[in-house]
Design a protein around this motif. Structure first.
Motif, PDB file in Angstrom:
ATOM      1  N   HIS A  29      -7.553   0.828  -7.307  1.00  0.00           N
ATOM      2  CA  HIS A  29      -7.687  -0.182  -8.493  1.00  0.00           C
ATOM      3  C   HIS A  29      -6.317  -0.449  -8.811  1.00  0.00           C
ATOM      4  CE1 HIS A  29      -6.725   3.857 -10.288  1.00  0.00           C
ATOM      5  NE2 HIS A  29      -6.232   2.806 -11.181  1.00  0.00           N
ATOM      6  N   LYS A  30      -5.309   0.024  -8.540  1.00  0.00           N
ATOM      7  CA  LYS A  30      -3.926  -0.581  -8.705  1.00  0.00           C
ATOM      8  C   LYS A  30      -3.356  -1.485  -7.997  1.00  0.00           C
ATOM      9  CE  LYS A  30      -1.951   3.446 -11.353  1.00  0.00           C
ATOM     10  NZ  LYS A  30      -0.831   4.357 -11.446  1.00  0.00           N
ATOM     11  N   TYR A  31      -3.795  -1.401  -6.645  1.00  0.00           N
ATOM     12  CA  TYR A  31      -3.347  -2.276  -5.599  1.00  0.00           C
ATOM     13  C   TYR A  31      -3.809  -3.707  -5.898  1.00  0.00           C
ATOM     14  CZ  TYR A  31      -2.379  -4.775  -1.142  1.00  0.00           C
ATOM     15  OH  TYR A  31      -2.035  -5.448  -0.255  1.00  0.00           O
ATOM     16  N   SER A  32      -2.747  -4.764  -5.590  1.00  0.00           N
ATOM     17  CA  SER A  32      -3.160  -6.053  -5.910  1.00  0.00           C
ATOM     18  C   SER A  32      -2.842  -6.790  -4.549  1.00  0.00           C
ATOM     19  CB  SER A  32      -2.384  -6.908  -6.994  1.00  0.00           C
ATOM     20  OG  SER A  32      -2.590  -8.188  -7.203  1.00  0.00           O
ATOM     21  N   HIS A  33      -3.763  -7.822  -4.298  1.00  0.00           N
ATOM     22  CA  HIS A  33      -3.393  -8.334  -2.881  1.00  0.00           C
ATOM     23  C   HIS A  33      -2.674  -9.873  -3.463  1.00  0.00           C
ATOM     24  CE1 HIS A  33      -6.811 -10.712  -4.550  1.00  0.00           C
ATOM     25  NE2 HIS A  33      -6.537 -11.591  -3.847  1.00  0.00           N
ATOM     26  N   TYR A  34      -2.381 -10.294  -4.524  1.00  0.00           N
ATOM     27  CA  TYR A  34      -1.497 -11.338  -4.956  1.00  0.00           C
ATOM     28  C   TYR A  34      -0.250 -11.318  -4.307  1.00  0.00           C
ATOM     29  CZ  TYR A  34      -5.264 -12.868  -8.349  1.00  0.00           C
ATOM     30  OH  TYR A  34      -6.209 -13.314  -9.138  1.00  0.00           O
ATOM     31  N   LEU A  50      -4.570   2.264  -1.182  1.00  0.00           N
ATOM     32  CA  LEU A  50      -4.731   1.443  -0.128  1.00  0.00           C
ATOM     33  C   LEU A  50      -5.794   0.479  -0.481  1.00  0.00           C
ATOM     34  CD1 LEU A  50      -5.447   4.383   2.258  1.00  0.00           C
ATOM     35  CD2 LEU A  50      -3.550   3.272   1.813  1.00  0.00           C
ATOM     36  N   ASP A  51      -5.519  -0.728   0.276  1.00  0.00           N
ATOM     37  CA  ASP A  51      -6.146  -1.832  -0.082  1.00  0.00           C
ATOM     38  C   ASP A  51      -7.703  -1.837   0.486  1.00  0.00           C
ATOM     39  OD1 ASP A  51      -7.299  -4.544  -0.121  1.00  0.00           O
ATOM     40  OD2 ASP A  51      -5.765  -5.411   0.958  1.00  0.00           O
ATOM     41  N   GLU A  86       0.785  -1.072  -0.167  1.00  0.00           N
ATOM     42  CA  GLU A  86      -0.124  -0.136   0.043  1.00  0.00           C
ATOM     43  C   GLU A  86       1.009   1.287   0.007  1.00  0.00           C
ATOM     44  OE1 GLU A  86      -3.967  -0.869   2.517  1.00  0.00           O
ATOM     45  OE2 GLU A  86      -2.428  -1.426   3.467  1.00  0.00           O
ATOM     46  N   VAL A  87       0.265   2.320  -0.515  1.00  0.00           N
ATOM     47  CA  VAL A  87       1.062   3.570  -0.609  1.00  0.00           C
ATOM     48  C   VAL A  87       0.168   4.528  -0.061  1.00  0.00           C
ATOM     49  CG1 VAL A  87       2.265   5.142  -1.980  1.00  0.00           C
ATOM     50  CG2 VAL A  87       2.379   2.901  -2.608  1.00  0.00           C
ATOM     51  N   PHE A  88       0.493   5.393   0.780  1.00  0.00           N
ATOM     52  CA  PHE A  88      -0.230   6.473   1.183  1.00  0.00           C
ATOM     53  C   PHE A  88       0.791   7.721   1.718  1.00  0.00           C
ATOM     54  CE2 PHE A  88      -3.977   7.974   4.561  1.00  0.00           C
ATOM     55  CZ  PHE A  88      -4.170   9.018   3.752  1.00  0.00           C
ATOM     56  N   ASP A  89       1.130   8.460   0.579  1.00  0.00           N
ATOM     57  CA  ASP A  89       2.091   9.489   0.804  1.00  0.00           C
ATOM     58  C   ASP A  89       1.633  10.873  -0.103  1.00  0.00           C
ATOM     59  OD1 ASP A  89       2.866   8.999  -1.969  1.00  0.00           O
ATOM     60  OD2 ASP A  89       4.651   7.655  -1.235  1.00  0.00           O
ATOM     61  N   ARG A  90       2.429  11.758  -0.399  1.00  0.00           N
ATOM     62  CA  ARG A  90       2.167  13.048  -1.078  1.00  0.00           C
ATOM     63  C   ARG A  90       2.169  12.825  -2.393  1.00  0.00           C
ATOM     64  NH1 ARG A  90       7.735  16.451  -0.699  1.00  0.00           N
ATOM     65  NH2 ARG A  90       8.908  14.948  -1.670  1.00  0.00           N
ATOM     66  N   THR A  91       2.495  11.559  -3.044  1.00  0.00           N
ATOM     67  CA  THR A  91       2.654  11.291  -4.304  1.00  0.00           C
ATOM     68  C   THR A  91       1.175  10.335  -4.766  1.00  0.00           C
ATOM     69  OG1 THR A  91       4.047   9.574  -4.351  1.00  0.00           O
ATOM     70  CG2 THR A  91       5.139  11.553  -4.786  1.00  0.00           C
TER      71      THR A  91
END
Length: 458
Positions: A352-357, A333-334, A324-329
């Motif tokens: 929609h970009k995050y994958s749990h695989y 999140l999942d 997951e990514v949560f920053d200024r850019t």
């Protein structure tokens, strides 16, 4: 897996092989077979931690006679031979030129050739090899992705409703025909140990060299701080773990040249880093059009750059898990996560970009490794007591680099790469056998056997 919010869907544990086109969706070889013209097994040297060599999926792949443990001693220990055994002819290619012009490395090469000569002791006197299962998590997962084979193992106790039976372990790496030579080091190796590792990979005539981690060179670990100062103090010096002697500094500098020299003879595959580094970690950031170093970043199962991956100066991307990514850019999140709370999350959340695989690989059986066992004792010498601890979720650019190294190995094994291809030829072949995958304004090369790649989570 029920989370109370939404179930995570099932996925194929070998999706990464299908995504690279190496295997068909029903797990058959995708148009390839073993066709290496010189009839020898493709040799992959892995410079990493030790490997659980008794794992059923790895037993046929590991060359224990050549495995070298550099955790124990600077010039190594042949840990899987009897302690007082004498070495026979290892078949080393000692007529090497990779140390030319490097005086410190030339002296180490002379000592290494003497150490590995006919009649030398397998173990240095009064030293114990450090290749125990408690050290072998990372190396075991890496080895499985490169060259694991399917296996069947007899159950130690009756399987429910089946009695005394064999349990299939239908796991396979990218190249199930290759031979893996583990070259294990400690967790903070000095330059001499790493020099020996790369020299030994050259002496054993490895077809592919894999380094799925960074090298802690004080001057190169974080290249972004090179030449920068605060208050007149060099950031590189201020953040170095300890003072470097002139001799160590010279060997670190020579090591960088050695890696390039080795890569001109055979491809050197390196993980690019898991912290979004601008140009990749060292030595992946040495990759250029003029050498055989291959810097590997990570793509998730949706075909997007993994949330953790380095993205600049990347040769190719390999399959991996995600973060997951949560920053200024970016906010990525999942939303399936059981404790996900949308309050305070700004839009757009690019979930929609995050994958749990995850990538699934081999693990140290029993109580050690990434996946432990419900039993307090180690697995028995013979037979399988339980299934879960034999495999693990794995990821990062480590996993991606292992899969790319396996892909190159398969190129040799399937006869698509000439048996004597050097590092530049192998790198060129790899790039020709990739597809360009777009992620926003960027496009990345991704292995595509037969010209096709796919992303199962899209």
């Amino acid at each position: 897996m029920t989370t109370g919010r939404e179930d995570y869907p099932d996925y194929d544990a070998l999706w990464h092989l299908v995504s690279m086109g190496v295997r068909t969706p029903d797990h058959k070889p995708n148009g390839w077979a073993y066709r290496r013209k010189d009839k020898r097994r493709t040799r992959v040297a892995i410079i990493d931690t030790s490997v659980a060599v008794k794992h059923p999926n790895l037993v046929p792949a590991i060359n224990k006679d050549l495995a070298l443990d550099l955790f124990t001693a600077p010039l190594g220990c042949f840990a899987y031979r009897a302690p007082d055994a004498k070495l026979g002819d290892l078949g080393l290619c000692t007529d090497t030129h990779v140390a030319e012009g490097l005086p410190g490395i030339t002296e180490i090469l002379t000592r290494l050739i003497d150490r590995t000569s006919h009649g030398s002791r397998a173990w240095p006197e009064r030293l114990q090899p450090c290749v125990g299962e408690e050290f072998s998590n990372h190396g075991t997962a890496i080895a499985g992705l490169v060259g694991a084979r399917p296996a069947r193992v007899k159950a130690v106790r009756p399987v429910e409703d089946e009695g005394d039976a064999e349990i299939p372990l239908p796991y396979v790496g990218v190249d199930p025909h290759c031979e893996i030579v583990p070259i294990s080091t400690n967790f903070d190796p000095d330059p001499e140990v790493l020099i020996v590792a790369f020299l030994y990979a050259d002496l054993i005539d490895a077809d592919v060299v894999l380094l799925p981690r960074n090298i802690p060179d004080p001057a190169r670990t974080v290249p972004e701080i090179a030449g920068r100062e605060i208050g007149g103090v060099s950031l590189a010096e201020a953040t170095a773990p300890a003072a470097t002697t002139p001799e160590e500094a010279r060997l670190w500098a020579e090591l960088a040249e050695l890696i390039v020299n080795v890569s001109l003879k055979r491809p050197v595959v390196c993980a690019a880093g898991n912290a979004g580094e601008e140009n990749g970690i060292y030595p992946a950031n040495l990759a250029s059009d003029h050498n055989g170093i291959i810097s590997v970043g990570a793509m998730n199962a949706k075909g997007y750059l993994a949330g953790f991956s380095a993205s600049q100066n990347i040769t190719v991307m390999g399959p991996s898990g995600d973060a997951e990514v949560f920053d200024r850019t970016q906010v990525r999140l999942d939303t399936r996560r059981h404790d996900y709370d949308p309050i305070g999350v700004p839009e757009p959340n690019e979930n929609h970009k995050y994958s749990h695989y995850d990538v699934i690989s081999t693990d140290v059986p029993g109580i050690h490794g990434y996946s432990d066992s419900p039993y307090a004792s180690r697995e028995p010498e013979q037979g399988l007591r339980e299934f879960g601890s034999y495999f693990c979720s794995f990821g990062g650019t480590s996993a991606a680099s292992a899969l790319v190294a396996g892909y190159l190995s398969l190129g040799f094994s399937a006869g698509a790469l000439g048996a004597r291809s050097d590092g530049l030829e192998a790198k060129s072949w790899l790039l020709r056998h990739c597809a360009m995958v777009a992620d926003g304004d960027e496009s990345y090369a991704y292995p595509a056997w037969g010209g096709t790649c796919s992303f199962p989570d899209r």
